[in-house]
Design a protein around this motif. Structure first.
Motif, PDB file in Angstrom:
ATOM      1  N   UNK A 419       0.820  -1.212   0.000  1.00 14.88           N
ATOM      2  CA  UNK A 419       0.000   0.000   0.000  1.00 14.88           C
ATOM      3  C   UNK A 419       0.854   1.262   0.000  1.00 14.88           C
ATOM      4  N   UNK A 420       2.073   1.191   0.545  1.00  9.58           N
ATOM      5  CA  UNK A 420       2.978   2.340   0.559  1.00  9.58           C
ATOM      6  C   UNK A 420       3.729   2.500  -0.765  1.00  9.58           C
ATOM      7  N   UNK A 421       3.850   1.411  -1.514  1.00 13.46           N
ATOM      8  CA  UNK A 421       4.619   1.437  -2.765  1.00 13.46           C
ATOM      9  C   UNK A 421       3.789   2.035  -3.896  1.00 13.46           C
ATOM     10  N   UNK A 422       4.451   2.351  -4.984  1.00  9.32           N
ATOM     11  CA  UNK A 422       3.779   2.840  -6.182  1.00  9.32           C
ATOM     12  C   UNK A 422       3.479   1.662  -7.106  1.00  9.32           C
ATOM     13  N   UNK A 423       2.657   1.901  -8.127  1.00  4.23           N
ATOM     14  CA  UNK A 423       2.308   0.838  -9.066  1.00  4.23           C
ATOM     15  C   UNK A 423       3.524   0.339  -9.829  1.00  4.23           C
ATOM     16  N   UNK A 424       4.500   1.217 -10.049  1.00  2.00           N
ATOM     17  CA  UNK A 424       5.696   0.815 -10.798  1.00  2.00           C
ATOM     18  C   UNK A 424       6.699   0.064  -9.945  1.00  2.00           C
ATOM     19  N   UNK A 425       6.493   0.047  -8.627  1.00  2.00           N
ATOM     20  CA  UNK A 425       7.430  -0.637  -7.734  1.00  2.00           C
ATOM     21  C   UNK A 425       7.106  -2.127  -7.655  1.00  2.00           C
ATOM     22  N   UNK A 426       8.075  -2.915  -7.236  1.00  2.94           N
ATOM     23  CA  UNK A 426       7.883  -4.353  -7.074  1.00  2.94           C
ATOM     24  C   UNK A 426       8.239  -4.745  -5.645  1.00  2.94           C
ATOM     25  N   UNK A 427       7.297  -5.385  -4.958  1.00  6.76           N
ATOM     26  CA  UNK A 427       7.524  -5.882  -3.599  1.00  6.76           C
ATOM     27  C   UNK A 427       7.841  -7.365  -3.686  1.00  6.76           C
ATOM     28  N   UNK A 428       8.964  -7.761  -3.099  1.00  2.48           N
ATOM     29  CA  UNK A 428       9.461  -9.128  -3.233  1.00  2.48           C
ATOM     30  C   UNK A 428       9.719  -9.696  -1.842  1.00  2.48           C
ATOM     31  N   UNK A 429       9.246 -10.909  -1.600  1.00  2.00           N
ATOM     32  CA  UNK A 429       9.611 -11.574  -0.348  1.00  2.00           C
ATOM     33  C   UNK A 429      11.013 -12.130  -0.514  1.00  2.00           C
ATOM     34  N   UNK A 430      11.921 -11.561   0.245  1.00  2.00           N
ATOM     35  CA  UNK A 430      13.325 -11.875   0.081  1.00  2.00           C
ATOM     36  C   UNK A 430      13.733 -13.127   0.847  1.00  2.00           C
ATOM     37  N   UNK A 431      13.009 -13.431   1.896  1.00  2.02           N
ATOM     38  CA  UNK A 431      13.313 -14.622   2.677  1.00  2.02           C
ATOM     39  C   UNK A 431      12.850 -14.459   4.104  1.00  2.02           C
ATOM     40  N   UNK A 432      12.098 -15.458   4.652  1.00  2.00           N
ATOM     41  CA  UNK A 432      11.634 -15.351   6.034  1.00  2.00           C
ATOM     42  C   UNK A 432      10.767 -14.134   6.226  1.00  2.00           C
ATOM     43  N   UNK A 433      11.180 -13.246   7.150  1.00  2.00           N
ATOM     44  CA  UNK A 433      10.440 -12.016   7.430  1.00  2.00           C
ATOM     45  C   UNK A 433      11.059 -10.808   6.743  1.00  2.00           C
ATOM     46  N   UNK A 434      11.849 -11.037   5.712  1.00  2.00           N
ATOM     47  CA  UNK A 434      12.548  -9.964   5.019  1.00  2.00           C
ATOM     48  C   UNK A 434      11.946  -9.756   3.624  1.00  2.00           C
ATOM     49  N   UNK A 435      11.767  -8.483   3.250  1.00  2.00           N
ATOM     50  CA  UNK A 435      11.220  -8.112   1.956  1.00  2.00           C
ATOM     51  C   UNK A 435      12.184  -7.182   1.234  1.00  2.00           C
ATOM     52  N   UNK A 436      12.088  -7.215  -0.093  1.00  2.00           N
ATOM     53  CA  UNK A 436      12.832  -6.279  -0.931  1.00  2.00           C
ATOM     54  C   UNK A 436      11.820  -5.480  -1.739  1.00  2.00           C
ATOM     55  N   UNK A 437      11.924  -4.152  -1.635  1.00  2.00           N
ATOM     56  CA  UNK A 437      11.095  -3.298  -2.471  1.00  2.00           C
ATOM     57  C   UNK A 437      11.994  -2.672  -3.523  1.00  2.00           C
ATOM     58  N   UNK A 438      11.680  -2.963  -4.768  1.00  2.00           N
ATOM     59  CA  UNK A 438      12.453  -2.442  -5.890  1.00  2.00           C
ATOM     60  C   UNK A 438      11.696  -1.249  -6.454  1.00  2.00           C
ATOM     61  N   UNK A 439      12.211  -0.057  -6.195  1.00  2.00           N
ATOM     62  CA  UNK A 439      11.545   1.166  -6.607  1.00  2.00           C
ATOM     63  C   UNK A 439      12.128   1.661  -7.925  1.00  2.00           C
ATOM     64  N   UNK A 440      11.303   1.617  -8.971  1.00  2.00           N
ATOM     65  CA  UNK A 440      11.756   2.000 -10.308  1.00  2.00           C
ATOM     66  C   UNK A 440      11.400   3.469 -10.597  1.00  2.00           C
ATOM     67  N   UNK A 441      12.138   4.050 -11.524  1.00  2.00           N
ATOM     68  CA  UNK A 441      11.852   5.410 -12.014  1.00  2.00           C
ATOM     69  C   UNK A 441      11.672   6.401 -10.858  1.00  2.00           C
TER      70      UNK A 441
END
Length: 575
Positions: A419-441
């Motif tokens: 909900x905090x990310x933009x439509x162009x961003x990608x939220x990825x479960x990186x492992x366990x309780x860790x996430x990676x948010x890839x913010x483009x442009x």
């Protein structure tokens, strides 16, 4: 008949009126001698009962699910066509007073039963999946066209082109018997594979079709012997069967079909339709060749069959092409869904590391092209920012509340990050309780703003735990870094190294008290409205840390007390 008790009041009146007509027909057959009056009464009652069945089935199209409307419309249309055939029959018996050996009404009856077969084959008791509705209907359409082709091929030439009753009769009886057997098989299959009121519906249909099949050929024998006449006991049975069809339609009114999703019987059912449609299509060239080589036929019949077979090949090939196109589309959709599933985390619904592996190179090349192609242009909104997000003290949640609650919390955290990310961003479960948010442009000078939104979205509202007296406080720590690292030399530092910098920044955020974000920029660069600490060296790369604090939760006991009750009563969707 026990089902009639469960009918609505207007349907009970309808059923009662139909029953009265059957009784009237039976009394007329028993009390009146063979006469014009008996013929008129019988033909009129049969006509009214056909119209009743047609209206009763068609009425269900206005109350059932949208996908089932075609079924009820087909069943109503079948009996409407049979009603038209009855009008023609009444004209011959009551006006002309002479019944022909070969009548146009026979073709209408054959067409009516073909449509009834298609309607019942679509199974009114089941709401088909979209795939079966698209592909299965085409298979049934091929079978319908095959039946019509056989009628035109075997019957019509002996009725109109070279009238020959001795050839017409056996051909028509053979196809009518085939129709009866097919329809009986379909309704019996529905009886065996349905339940509840639908089972009663199909049981009644099975009895009706079985009786009608047997008596139809008994009557043919009586006609050949010169014993049958309109108004005989057979017509009383026919009236009862038609009334039974009205009762069946009334029973199915507003009756909800079962879903076909996950039903193995549904898969097997549509599979036989597909397997039967394929060999039927292959028969056409054989019949065309037979028609072409058989010169013993009368010339009009020979020409008609050859032209008909060639036209049928074109029609069937067209339907086959449409089906093949739909199959390819279904396959492409299935492959897309399978690929999407393979790139999605099953628990949280966000992307997984395989998605990152498959897509990161394209994102990196896009960024490099934007920097290399025109380095002197405005550099805003060209950056790629890696945000590593880790839930603080998540192990304590699992230890105190169990893994089920932990999974719910993890899913809700993923939803809040999304909900905090933009439509162009990608939220990825990186492992366990860790996430990676890839913010483009994005713009590196505004990178801390998204980190603030994530911290606030995750930690500002409590998480409701079912069965607990307190809401759960959850915060997160974030480490972020930008790519390209140096705008003037975008290829100098690889994205893998930037990801390592993000991991280092996350380590710093957790080591300095958690519930905060630490970002890394090239030494000397700043962010808008933020504070940049003195430069540090990470693997020989000079970087300036940017620290962003997380939200303050009133009433929290401390940074390590993740299960402290929150004073707010707001509940999240995590439960």
């Amino acid at each position: 008949m026990g089902e009639i008790v469960r009918l609505r009041s207007n349907s009970k009146i309808w059923a009662g009126a139909v029953a009265c007509l059957v009784i009237a027909q039976a009394l007329a057959s028993m009390l009146l001698p063979r006469s014009y009056r008996l013929t008129a009464i019988t033909d009129s009652i049969i006509f009214v009962l056909m119209v009743s069945a047609s209206v009763a089935f068609a009425r269900n199209a206005f109350s059932g699910p949208r996908r089932q409307r075609l079924v009820w419309i087909l069943l109503g249309a079948g009996y409407a066509i049979e009603s038209c055939s009855q009008i023609l029959w009444m004209h011959w018996e009551l006006v002309v007073r002479q019944t022909p050996v070969m009548s146009l009404g026979d073709a209408w009856i054959f067409l009516a039963w073909t449509i009834l077969i298609l309607g019942f084959a679509l199974r009114p008791h089941v709401e088909p999946t979209p795939q079966h509705q698209r592909l299965g209907t085409l298979d049934l359409l091929l079978l319908l066209l095959a039946g019509l082709y056989l009628y035109l091929f075997l019957v019509i030439p002996w009725q109109y082109l070279a009238p020959e009753p001795h050839s017409y009769g056996p051909a028509y009886k053979f196809l009518a018997l085939a129709q009866d057997v097919v329809l009986l098989s379909i309704v019996a299959h529905g009886w065996l594979h349905s339940s509840g009121r639908w089972r009663h519906f199909y049981a009644l249909l099975t009895v009706i079709v079985a009786i009608d099949t047997i008596l139809e050929y008994v009557v043919d024998t009586l006609v050949e012997a010169g014993i049958y006449f309109s108004g005989s006991w057979y017509d009383s049975t026919t009236a009862a069967c038609l009334a039974g069809m009205t009762f069946a339609a009334l029973m199915a009114h507003r009756l909800e079909p079962a879903s076909e999703y996950g039903d193995p019987n549904g898969e097997r059912y549509w599979r036989w339709a597909s397997r039967l449609a394929a060999p039927v299509t292959l028969i056409l060239p054989l019949l065309a060749a037979w028609s072409f080589l058989d010169r013993s036929l009368p010339d009009p019949v020979w020409k008609f069959r050859v032209v008909l077979s060639l036209a049928a090949i074109v029609v069937f090939a067209s339907v086959g092409i449409v089906k093949q196109a739909r199959l390819e589309k279904e396959l492409a959709n299935a492959n897309h869904e399978l690929l999407d599933a393979s790139l999605t985390d099953l628990l949280t619904g966000v992307r997984n590391r395989r998605f990152f592996t498959n897509s990161i190179e394209a994102d990196v090349q896009q960024v490099l092209r934007s920097f290399v192609s025109n380095p002197s242009a405005d550099l805003r909104n060209r950056d790629l920012v890696f945000y590593l997000i880790d839930i603080d003290h998540f192990k304590k949640v699992n230890d105190q509340f169990g893994h089920k609650i932990g999974d719910l919390v993890l899913t809700e955290v993923a939803r809040r990050i999304n909900s905090a990310a933009r439509l162009s961003d990608a939220v990825i479960r990186w492992g366990g309780e860790e996430f990676l948010l890839l913010s483009r442009y994005t713009d590196r000078k505004e990178a801390h703003t998204l980190a603030t939104r994530i911290l606030d979205s995750v930690g500002s509202r409590p998480y409701r735990v079912e069965g607990a007296n307190a809401d759960l406080r959850i915060t997160c720590s974030i480490g972020w870094a930008v790519f390209p690292w140096l705008a003037m030399e975008p290829k100098l530092v690889a994205h893998e190294q930037v990801l390592v910098l993000s991991d280092y920044a996350l380590y710093q955020a957790k080591g300095s008290g958690r519930n905060r974000a630490v970002g890394l920029l090239p030494a000397g660069e700043t962010v808008r409205g933020g504070t940049v600490a003195p430069a540090i060296y990470i693997n020989g790369i000079p970087a300036s840390p940017v620290t962003t604090p997380g939200p303050h939760i009133e009433g929290a006991a401390g940074p390590d007390d993740t299960t402290a009750p929150a004073k707010t009563n707001a509940a999240s969707a995590s439960s």
